[in-house]
Design a protein around this motif. Structure first.
Motif, short mmCIF file in Angstrom:
data_model
loop_
_atom_site.label_atom_id
_atom_site.label_comp_id
_atom_site.label_asym_id
_atom_site.label_seq_id
_atom_site.Cartn_x
_atom_site.Cartn_y
_atom_site.Cartn_z
N PHE A 290 67.48 13.38 -69.28
CA PHE A 290 68.23 12.29 -69.40
C PHE A 290 67.42 10.96 -69.80
CE2 PHE A 290 71.36 14.63 -66.85
CZ PHE A 290 72.57 14.00 -67.27
N ASP A 291 66.20 10.99 -69.28
CA ASP A 291 65.25 9.69 -69.70
C ASP A 291 64.93 9.84 -71.04
OD1 ASP A 291 65.32 8.42 -67.10
OD2 ASP A 291 63.25 9.51 -66.39
N HIS A 292 64.57 10.98 -71.63
CA HIS A 292 64.21 11.06 -73.09
C HIS A 292 65.23 10.87 -73.98
CE1 HIS A 292 61.73 12.48 -76.54
NE2 HIS A 292 62.96 13.19 -76.79
N VAL A 296 65.21 7.93 -76.85
CA VAL A 296 65.24 8.16 -78.29
C VAL A 296 66.67 7.90 -78.90
CG1 VAL A 296 65.19 9.96 -80.03
CG2 VAL A 296 63.68 9.93 -78.02
N GLY A 297 67.56 8.08 -78.06
CA GLY A 297 69.11 7.70 -78.60
C GLY A 297 69.69 6.73 -77.87
N GLY A 298 69.30 6.17 -76.90
CA GLY A 298 69.95 5.10 -76.26
C GLY A 298 71.05 5.68 -75.16
N ALA A 299 71.24 4.66 -74.16
CA ALA A 299 72.07 4.96 -73.05
C ALA A 299 73.46 5.41 -73.62
CB ALA A 299 71.99 3.83 -72.24
N GLY A 300 73.99 4.98 -74.89
CA GLY A 300 75.22 5.28 -75.19
C GLY A 300 75.54 6.73 -75.55
N VAL A 301 74.51 7.39 -75.79
CA VAL A 301 74.75 8.81 -76.14
C VAL A 301 74.69 9.96 -75.18
CG1 VAL A 301 73.68 8.04 -78.62
CG2 VAL A 301 72.42 9.26 -77.08
N ILE A 302 74.42 9.55 -73.97
CA ILE A 302 74.29 10.63 -72.94
C ILE A 302 75.51 10.89 -72.21
CG2 ILE A 302 72.66 10.99 -70.73
CD1 ILE A 302 71.09 8.82 -71.81
N VAL A 341 74.07 4.01 -65.98
CA VAL A 341 74.62 5.22 -65.28
C VAL A 341 76.12 5.51 -65.37
CG1 VAL A 341 75.16 5.98 -62.93
CG2 VAL A 341 72.84 5.18 -63.50
N LYS A 342 76.84 4.20 -65.50
CA LYS A 342 78.15 4.35 -65.59
C LYS A 342 78.58 4.93 -66.88
CE LYS A 342 80.30 0.87 -62.50
NZ LYS A 342 81.15 -0.25 -62.46
N ALA A 343 77.86 4.54 -67.98
CA ALA A 343 77.75 5.01 -69.52
C ALA A 343 77.94 6.42 -69.30
CB ALA A 343 76.75 4.36 -70.27
#
Length: 416
Positions: A290-292, A296-302, A341-343
């Motif tokens: 999750f951190d990685h 790299v991709g931003g919190a919006g891609v997880i 986290v909500k994202a």
């Protein structure tokens, strides 16, 4: 006195750690009460086939103890929405894949009908939000493996009508129109250098229908081709970060960047082999992915894509679906904000699904693609050629030639 002082310090220290852990869990549960946890992939339906041959009338899903998933665990895990996998193995390709996949779709429907107090069948982003307000688990369908549609756009459309909202393009076998992830390991040869012409047709028809394109199990070539051609964002329903664990089922950094640029999502897989590239793993190892991905991709891609009931090994601390809040608490302890986290919990997937629906609506004046895959690309002993004019003509000419020979033979016999 010194010994007593040391013991007292250790006790206070442990209390402080426990209080911090409790505070993180309290905060995690609060966030999960405000935003639905949406998991991208769960293979419970395959377990229902394997253990009960889909005869679910007599089993009790509240207490079923032979799976990672049951209703008690779902409640403890605060599961807001689940994409249930309609999966059948690659051995069904060219045989009975469509029938078996329809039976898996059927068992998901029947599961929702039997446990209406827990599940609400869902086919849209709005359905997910409605189910969450009703304190039910929204239940969606993803078909895992392009072999399930038997190279037919008509079958794809029919499955959409039955509620399927994503298709994993391949599983662990090439289809007549797409390579699978094993091509990148060198253990299987490429048939198409990614996608064939029909594979590109399929991407367009999925966009038109509003079926999310799932690139889990895809090789790098297919990932990039779909990211080039799709009008809608894509998902990886159960894949992790290649840089953390260099397994070909995981997503490399350059693709994470492209997923960010195209508005897609990578839903992290919990399978030990994809988490640590070994047989053992811990919850903290999953949090590293999750951190990685966030870095790299931003919190919006997880997102979350546990792969429960589809894998044989799970990390310590994530043994079943009830344990997911512990992972959410771990992200908070690592400094993730409430918004991040909500994202990851559900807002990212909802955004992707809404955009897929928007693209679908923008294409609603387009006619369904009814150009079939060329017969030579799917010809096999189990497939008939009805509807293919060239193949049908060849068949008719063969019959005519045979009939002429029989007539001539009969004539010769008659004359003698």
């Amino acid at each position: 006195m010194l010994a007593e002082f040391v013991v007292l310090c250790l006790w206070f220290g442990s209390c402080a750690v426990t209080e911090a852990e409790d505070a993180s869990m309290t905060r995690a549960l609060k966030l999960m009460s405000e935003t639905p946890l949406i998991d991208g992939h769960n293979d419970l339906p395959w377990q229902l086939r394997g253990q009960f041959n889909n005869q679910i009338k007599e089993l009790d899903l509240h207490t079923l103890s032979t799976t990672h998933t049951n209703i008690r665990k779902i409640k403890q895990g605060r599961l807001g929405a689940q994409f249930w996998s309609a999966y059948v193995p690659c051995q069904t390709q060219y045989k009975d894949a469509v029938r078996q996949t329809l039976e898996q779709i059927d068992v998901i429907h029947r599961m929702c009908e039997k446990y209406t107090e827990t599940f609400m069948f869902a086919t849209s982003s709005q359905d997910i939000l409605d189910a969450f307000r009703l304190n039910k688990t929204a239940s969606l369908i993803g078909v895992e493996g392009g072999h399930s549609i038997d190279s037919s756009l008509g079958v794809l459309r029919t499955m959409y009508q039955l509620g399927v909202r994503y298709l994993t393009l391949t599983h662990s076998c090439n289809t007549p129109w797409a390579d699978n992830w094993l091509v990148d390991t060198g253990s299987e040869p490429s048939r198409h250098n990614g996608l064939s012409s029909f594979g590109k047709q399929l991407i367009g028809e999925m966009n038109r229908l509003g079926v999310m394109i799932d690139l889990a199990h895809a090789p790098l070539s297919v990932m990039n081709q779909v990211l080039d051609w799709s009008k809608a964002p894509v998902i990886f329903s159960h894949s992790s970060a290649y840089s953390v664990c260099p397994h070909r089922r995981n997503v490399p950094d350059e693709v994470l960047v492209r997923v960010n640029q195209t508005g897609g999502i990578v839903m992290v897989n919990f399978y030990n082999d994809y988490v640590t590239c070994s047989k053992t793993a811990k919850l903290s190892d999953v949090a590293d992915h999750f951190d990685h991905i966030k870095k790299v991709g931003g919190a919006g891609v997880i997102g979350f894509g546990g792969d429960y009931d589809g894998v044989s090994r799970l990390p310590e601390g994530l043994e079943d679906v009830s344990k997911v809040p512990s992972l959410v608490a771990e992200l908070l302890r690592r400094g993730w904000t409430d918004e991040e986290v909500k994202a990851a919990l559900g807002q990212n997937l909802l955004r992707v699904m809404k955009e897929v629906e928007r693209v679908r609506d923008s294409l609603n004046s387009s006619m369904p693609d009814d150009v079939p895959i060329p017969y030579k690309e799917v010809e096999n002993p189990c497939r008939t050629s009805f509807g293919y004019q060239n193949a049908g003509n060849e068949f008719s000419l063969s019959r005519a030639a045979l009939l002429l020979i029989l007539i001539l033979q009969a004539g010769v016999t008659f004359n003698t």
